[in-house]
Design a protein around this motif. Structure first.
Motif, short mmCIF file in Angstrom:
data_model
loop_
_atom_site.label_atom_id
_atom_site.label_comp_id
_atom_site.label_asym_id
_atom_site.label_seq_id
_atom_site.Cartn_x
_atom_site.Cartn_y
_atom_site.Cartn_z
N ARG A 22 0.82 -1.21 0.00
CA ARG A 22 0.00 0.00 0.00
C ARG A 22 0.86 1.26 0.00
O ARG A 22 0.57 2.22 -0.73
CB ARG A 22 -0.92 -0.01 1.23
N ASN A 23 1.91 1.27 0.81
CA ASN A 23 2.76 2.46 0.88
C ASN A 23 3.48 2.71 -0.45
O ASN A 23 3.69 3.85 -0.84
CB ASN A 23 3.79 2.31 2.00
N THR A 24 3.86 1.63 -1.14
CA THR A 24 4.48 1.77 -2.46
C THR A 24 3.50 2.37 -3.45
O THR A 24 3.86 3.26 -4.23
CB THR A 24 4.96 0.39 -2.96
N LEU A 25 2.26 1.91 -3.42
CA LEU A 25 1.24 2.43 -4.32
C LEU A 25 0.96 3.91 -4.04
O LEU A 25 0.77 4.70 -4.97
CB LEU A 25 -0.05 1.62 -4.18
N LEU A 26 0.93 4.28 -2.77
CA LEU A 26 0.71 5.68 -2.43
C LEU A 26 1.84 6.56 -2.96
O LEU A 26 1.60 7.67 -3.45
CB LEU A 26 0.59 5.83 -0.91
#
Length: 322
Positions: A22-26
């Motif tokens: 999720r943090n990578t996508l953000l």
């Protein structure tokens, strides 16, 4: 096709096909949205971007004072977007593929000494408004230092992973990859104490008709567990209470300390690589340089022959013959 659709389709593919966290996508979303805004100011869209446009955007990022690491990350996001667009048939080329990223000097990760970690752990045991918070804080810190987990892995741990006084924890890391890490005796003790507190609180919630949490560190927030930001603030509080410079203390530096201290005490790189969840041992090798730097500093600061000016050794004749 709108630019918004380009970004959303790319992010969906990263999540579904590559299991991006999720943090990578953000991060991808923020970087590509910034690129889109820059293009819009020049009446450009993703479909018509040239190599010169991408280079112009990077010059713009440099002029804003963004670090080489941030500029490299943004270029990486743009390259991956256009690789996806090429595979989908939206573009016949990748305008960013031949652009070299900004050079980045290799910096050794800062770490903490064993004495500083001990002070942080002691501060966690004494920090909190009540026994429940103190047990939670102790468990958080003991688990982090005992396992070298990333903070996102720590705060999102499911309670099921901690049942039965485990000697090992199953951790879900980047890209959904799982790994097993052993627990030290202090970590197991802290985990057991926290589980009792947590389960009592969850039983009270259930008696009031509220749903039980599936997380080891439940919270009232949208995610249902303690946030990374909240833990970041907590660890700064522990630093102040423990007499450690807050600027030296972050959750990730505890991860560095875990690896460096293991290496200093005889662990091999392959084992540390497995425990940290690094895909490539080359990533783990940075800790050998950290250890070398610390040993060099130790010699330069504490060896008697390193003193400036050097002490005159017994029996040594000075230049004036005395």
């Amino acid at each position: 096709m709108s630019e918004r659709h380009w970004i959303s389709a790319f992010l969906e593919a990263q999540a579904a096909e590559l299991g991006a966290a999720r943090n990578t996508l953000l991060a991808y979303g923020r970087d590509l949205t910034d690129f889109d805004a820059w293009l819009s100011n020049r009446s450009l869209g993703f479909a018509g971007v040239t190599k010169a446009d991408v280079e112009g955007y990077l010059v713009h990022c440099d002029a804003q004072g963004l670090s080489p690491a941030t500029r490299a990350r943004r270029l990486s996001a743009i390259k991956q977007l256009y690789r996806f667009a090429f595979e989908e048939g939206w573009r016949e080329d990748n305008p960013a593929v031949q652009i070299a990223g900004p050079g980045q000097g290799k910096r050794l990760p800062q770490t903490l000494s064993e004495a500083e970690v001990d002070r942080l752990l002691e501060a966690a045991r004494c920090s909190g408004r009540n026994p429940v918070e103190r047990d939670r804080n102790t468990c958080l810190m003991e688990l982090l230092y005992a396992t070298g987990m990333r903070v996102s892995e720590l705060v999102s741990l499911p309670v099921s992973a901690a049942r039965g006084d485990p000697r090992m924890l199953l951790i879900s890391g980047k890209g959904g990859k799982e790994r097993m890490v052993p627990l030290s005796a202090p970590a197991r003790e802290a985990l057991s104490a926290w589980l009792k507190r947590r389960d009592t609180a969850e039983a009270e919630k259930k008696s009031k008709g509220l749903p039980a949490s599936r997380h080891l560190f439940p919270s009232h927030g949208a995610q249902g567990y303690l946030t990374r930001h909240r833990f970041y603030l907590l660890i700064k509080e522990f630093a102040v209470a423990g007499g450690v410079a807050p600027s030296k203390v972050t959750p990730h530096k505890l991860r560095h300390a875990f690896a460096t201290h293991l290496l200093a005490n005889g662990a091999d790189l392959r084992s540390i690589q497995t425990l940290l969840g690094h895909a490539d041992v080359a990533t783990t090798e940075i800790y050998t340089h950290v250890l070398e730097a610390r040993l060099s500093d130790l010699v330069l600061n504490h060896h008697p022959l390193s003193e400036k000016p050097r002490r005159k050794l017994p029996g040594k004749i000075s230049s004036d013959g005395q």
